[in-house]
Scaffold this motif. Structure first.
Motif, PDB file in Angstrom:
ATOM      1  N   MET A   1      24.780  13.997  43.355  1.00  0.00           N
ATOM      2  CA  MET A   1      25.281  13.282  44.538  1.00  0.00           C
ATOM      3  C   MET A   1      24.707  13.891  45.813  1.00  0.00           C
ATOM      4  O   MET A   1      24.633  15.097  45.960  1.00  0.00           O
ATOM      5  CB  MET A   1      26.807  13.365  44.590  1.00  0.00           C
ATOM      6  N   ASN A   2      24.311  13.008  46.729  1.00  0.00           N
ATOM      7  CA  ASN A   2      23.910  13.487  48.041  1.00  0.00           C
ATOM      8  C   ASN A   2      25.148  13.948  48.803  1.00  0.00           C
ATOM      9  O   ASN A   2      26.172  13.259  48.805  1.00  0.00           O
ATOM     10  CB  ASN A   2      23.210  12.346  48.800  1.00  0.00           C
ATOM     11  N   PRO A   3      25.113  15.117  49.430  1.00  0.00           N
ATOM     12  CA  PRO A   3      26.311  15.609  50.128  1.00  0.00           C
ATOM     13  C   PRO A   3      26.689  14.769  51.339  1.00  0.00           C
ATOM     14  O   PRO A   3      27.807  14.867  51.834  1.00  0.00           O
ATOM     15  CB  PRO A   3      25.911  17.035  50.552  1.00  0.00           C
ATOM     16  N   LEU A   4      25.773  13.947  51.844  1.00  0.00           N
ATOM     17  CA  LEU A   4      26.077  13.083  52.982  1.00  0.00           C
ATOM     18  C   LEU A   4      26.547  11.728  52.465  1.00  0.00           C
ATOM     19  O   LEU A   4      25.761  10.986  51.864  1.00  0.00           O
ATOM     20  CB  LEU A   4      24.838  12.899  53.860  1.00  0.00           C
ATOM     21  N   PRO A   5      27.813  11.369  52.675  1.00  0.00           N
ATOM     22  CA  PRO A   5      28.318  10.111  52.119  1.00  0.00           C
ATOM     23  C   PRO A   5      27.759   8.893  52.859  1.00  0.00           C
ATOM     24  O   PRO A   5      27.954   8.741  54.063  1.00  0.00           O
ATOM     25  CB  PRO A   5      29.831  10.219  52.301  1.00  0.00           C
ATOM     26  N   PHE A   6      27.030   8.075  52.138  1.00  0.00           N
ATOM     27  CA  PHE A   6      26.515   6.816  52.694  1.00  0.00           C
ATOM     28  C   PHE A   6      26.141   5.888  51.557  1.00  0.00           C
ATOM     29  O   PHE A   6      25.586   6.313  50.536  1.00  0.00           O
ATOM     30  CB  PHE A   6      25.279   7.038  53.576  1.00  0.00           C
ATOM     31  N   VAL A 210      31.033   0.053  61.073  1.00  0.00           N
ATOM     32  CA  VAL A 210      30.310   0.517  59.887  1.00  0.00           C
ATOM     33  C   VAL A 210      28.817   0.348  60.142  1.00  0.00           C
ATOM     34  O   VAL A 210      28.368  -0.678  60.669  1.00  0.00           O
ATOM     35  CB  VAL A 210      30.738  -0.242  58.609  1.00  0.00           C
ATOM     36  N   ALA A 211      28.054   1.385  59.810  1.00  0.00           N
ATOM     37  CA  ALA A 211      26.600   1.366  59.996  1.00  0.00           C
ATOM     38  C   ALA A 211      25.922   0.870  58.723  1.00  0.00           C
ATOM     39  O   ALA A 211      26.229   1.334  57.622  1.00  0.00           O
ATOM     40  CB  ALA A 211      26.095   2.762  60.343  1.00  0.00           C
ATOM     41  N   GLU A 267      28.615   9.147  63.480  1.00  0.00           N
ATOM     42  CA  GLU A 267      28.625   9.584  62.083  1.00  0.00           C
ATOM     43  C   GLU A 267      29.764   8.944  61.292  1.00  0.00           C
ATOM     44  O   GLU A 267      29.626   8.658  60.099  1.00  0.00           O
ATOM     45  CB  GLU A 267      28.710  11.111  62.005  1.00  0.00           C
ATOM     46  N   ASP A 268      30.902   8.700  61.953  1.00  0.00           N
ATOM     47  CA  ASP A 268      32.026   8.064  61.256  1.00  0.00           C
ATOM     48  C   ASP A 268      31.658   6.672  60.760  1.00  0.00           C
ATOM     49  O   ASP A 268      32.104   6.245  59.692  1.00  0.00           O
ATOM     50  CB  ASP A 268      33.249   7.967  62.176  1.00  0.00           C
ATOM     51  N   ALA A 269      30.856   5.952  61.524  1.00  0.00           N
ATOM     52  CA  ALA A 269      30.437   4.602  61.130  1.00  0.00           C
ATOM     53  C   ALA A 269      29.526   4.650  59.915  1.00  0.00           C
ATOM     54  O   ALA A 269      29.568   3.764  59.048  1.00  0.00           O
ATOM     55  CB  ALA A 269      29.730   3.913  62.297  1.00  0.00           C
ATOM     56  N   VAL A 270      28.683   5.683  59.846  1.00  0.00           N
ATOM     57  CA  VAL A 270      27.813   5.844  58.681  1.00  0.00           C
ATOM     58  C   VAL A 270      28.658   6.212  57.461  1.00  0.00           C
ATOM     59  O   VAL A 270      28.505   5.637  56.373  1.00  0.00           O
ATOM     60  CB  VAL A 270      26.740   6.923  58.944  1.00  0.00           C
ATOM     61  N   ARG A 271      29.569   7.158  57.654  1.00  0.00           N
ATOM     62  CA  ARG A 271      30.434   7.618  56.565  1.00  0.00           C
ATOM     63  C   ARG A 271      31.332   6.496  56.041  1.00  0.00           C
ATOM     64  O   ARG A 271      31.663   6.445  54.858  1.00  0.00           O
ATOM     65  CB  ARG A 271      31.283   8.779  57.067  1.00  0.00           C
TER      66      ARG A 271
END
Length: 550
Positions: A1-6, A210-211, A267-271
């Motif tokens: 898993m990528n540690p950056l949630p997207f 949301v991004a 960043e919240d929108a990406v997450r």
């Protein structure tokens, strides 16, 4: 898993016909390689790739999110005023949150073609109101109603957001906490302008952002192939200055780190894309049969009626074959074979299936329409008895097990060929008997095969037709040959590829688009019959210029 949630929630495959340069396999493989645990498919106006995407994603451990990018008709789906521009439709991103949402997507996508088609398959707010349950709604790209209102209200660094607020309020009232304001940044100034207004609007109205990335191809270096497809789509040359194009090369399947970098401070929108992916729960029940109901005569079961028809048919078939039928009795060999076949058919639950096929073949015979089975069904005595096939399997020692075996759970494949001039009468009979909404023909996809890919790319590049034809002529005459194989097998083609820069460019582009879907057609005669209106199970449409539903 990528540690950056997207998770990519706005993604086009080649089923966004000639507007997406990615196969579903490549999209999924790339998402998996980037460490993403889910992916959404949102093709333009259709659900063509939904089932393929669902099955392949499940197979590799990526959560499939089924959706589509809908076209919303501003004046209603039934408004087809010739003075309206074909661009007069807003984009909207719709995702199935659960099975109810998936079924509503089927209804929306089908109505878009069957009721709302005008240059594009369009829905409207009336349909959204009726079929919004279980659907997550993202406000859409820069071509959405919300973003058009935002951009129209821009005055320097300020925005008049009142019209946009009215749009957002309508969608929020309908979808509740399933409505999100979508922001994108593929390097376009117009996206960044719309995003500034959207961020301000979201803050005012307390609607979550949301991004997404308007993904049309897999890798950055697929951008030129995508551009070629747009030229094929619009019939324009790549050198045309005023043609439709996607600016830049940022419309690829970007990794999570690239997405976070594209939205500094948001960043919240990406997450939140991961949060949306986590809330979707769709499990399709595949493999179930939904055969139409055949009603046998009163007092008989389907099993009994099928046997009666077979006995009667075999007596007629063997009237002049005394070793099969004598003194009013069928031979032991015939009865034993019939019992064995019917035993398997009954055990697997297929009596109705055979009766349905018998019924429409019987209609064809009564109307003098020529019909015959082909393929493995010819190995069945039951098919011979029902006049589906016309070859006695006992006479030629044909195997029933090639056609149907109790260790195989697939439905038997009874291919019936009808006279091509009159098969429409048989299809109409089936519609009259089982209900028009329960019957449809099957869509087929024309793809960019080797020669077609060369021709389409050559046209887009503006190459002279004789020049392109000369290259096509060097592709070996071999069914289904790929261009890479053609270059390998043809000395002339390989020589041109290695020594002629123009041919190399032509073939490189052709190889990039080879195999992608180009258009939708109608299978010559294949028909689906269900026990309920087919829109309960799958999307429907018409091919432009034709009346039959597929």
């Amino acid at each position: 898993m990528n540690p950056l949630p997207f998770v990519h929630l706005h993604c086009h495959s080649h089923y966004s016909l000639l507007d997406g340069a990615s196969t579903i396999d490549r999209l999924l493989e790339r998402a998996k390689a980037l460490g993403m645990n889910a992916l959404a498919l949102t093709d333009h106006g259709n659900l063509f790739g939904a089932l393929e995407f669902y099955q392949k994603a499940k197979a590799i451990g990526v959560k499939p999110i089924i959706g589509y990018e809908a076209y919303i008709a501003p004046a209603g789906r039934k408004d087809k005023d010739a003075s309206s521009m074909k661009e007069a439709s807003y984009h909207l991103t719709l995702l199935a949150e659960n099975h109810a949402g998936f079924r509503n997507l089927l209804r929306l996508a089908s109505s878009a073609y069957l009721e709302g088609f005008y240059f594009r398959p369009r829905i409207d707010k009336e349909l959204l109101t009726a079929h919004h349950e279980g659907i997550i709604c993202l406000s859409g790209c820069v071509s959405s109603e919300l973003n058009r209102k935002i951009l129209a209200g821009q005055h320097g660094d300020q925005f008049d957001l009142v019209p946009a607020e009215e749009v957002a309020a309508w969608y929020r009232d309908l979808f509740g906490d399933r409505y999100y304001i979508e922001i994108q940044n593929n390097g376009l100034e117009v996206q960044q302008t719309a995003m500034r207004g959207a961020v301000e609007l979201a803050g005012r109205m307390n609607i979550p952002l949301v991004a997404t990335s308007d993904c049309h191809y897999v890798q950055r270096d697929d951008a030129d192939a995508q551009d070629i497809l747009l030229c094929v789509n619009t019939g324009r040359f790549r050198t045309d200055a005023n043609r439709m194009r996607m600016e830049g090369n940022e419309f690829y399947l970007r990794g999570p780190d690239e997405m976070y970098a594209a939205f500094p401070g948001l960043e919240d929108a990406v997450r939140r894309s991961q949060e949306i992916a986590d809330r979707t729960q769709l499990n399709l029940e595949l493999g179930q049969r939904h055969f139409p109901i055949f009603t046998p005569p009163e007092g008989k079961t389907s099993e009994d009626y099928l046997r009666d028809l077979c006995i009667e048919g075999l007596k007629q078939r063997y009237t002049d074959r005394p070793h099969r039928f004598a003194d009013g009795q069928l031979s032991d060999e015939v009865i034993q074979r019939l019992d064995r076949e019917l035993g398997v058919i009954n055990k697997l639950g297929f009596p109705n299936y055979f009766l349905i096929v018998w019924d429409f073949v019987q209609f064809a015979r009564s109307q003098g329409i020529e019909a015959t089975a082909r393929g493995s069904g010819v190995g069945s005595l039951v098919c011979f008895a029902l006049y589906l096939s016309h070859v006695c399997p006992l006479e030629y020692d044909l195997l029933f097990e090639r056609f149907l075996d109790e260790n195989r759970r697939e439905a038997p494949d009874i291919d019936i060929d009808f006279c091509k001039h009159r098969r429409g009468e048989v299809i109409q009979y089936v519609k009259d008997k089982y209900g028009t909404e329960n019957v449809a023909q099957i869509g087929t996809f024309g793809t960019l095969a080797a020669r077609a890919a060369i021709r389409d790319v050559g046209r887009a590049l503006g190459l002279p037709i004789p020049r392109v034809d000369a290259v096509v002529a060097k592709v070996p005459e071999e069914l289904g040959i790929s261009l890479s194989k053609a270059i390998e097998k043809s000395d002339e083609l390989r020589k041109d590829y290695e020594n002629d820069g123009e041919v190399r460019e032509l073939l490189n582009f052709a190889m990039q688009v080879e195999g992608l879907a180009r258009n939708v057609g109608t299978h010559a005669a294949a028909v689906v019959i269900g026990d309920q209106p087919l829109v309960e199970y799958l999307p429907l449409q018409r091919v432009q210029g034709k009346e039959e539903v597929i």
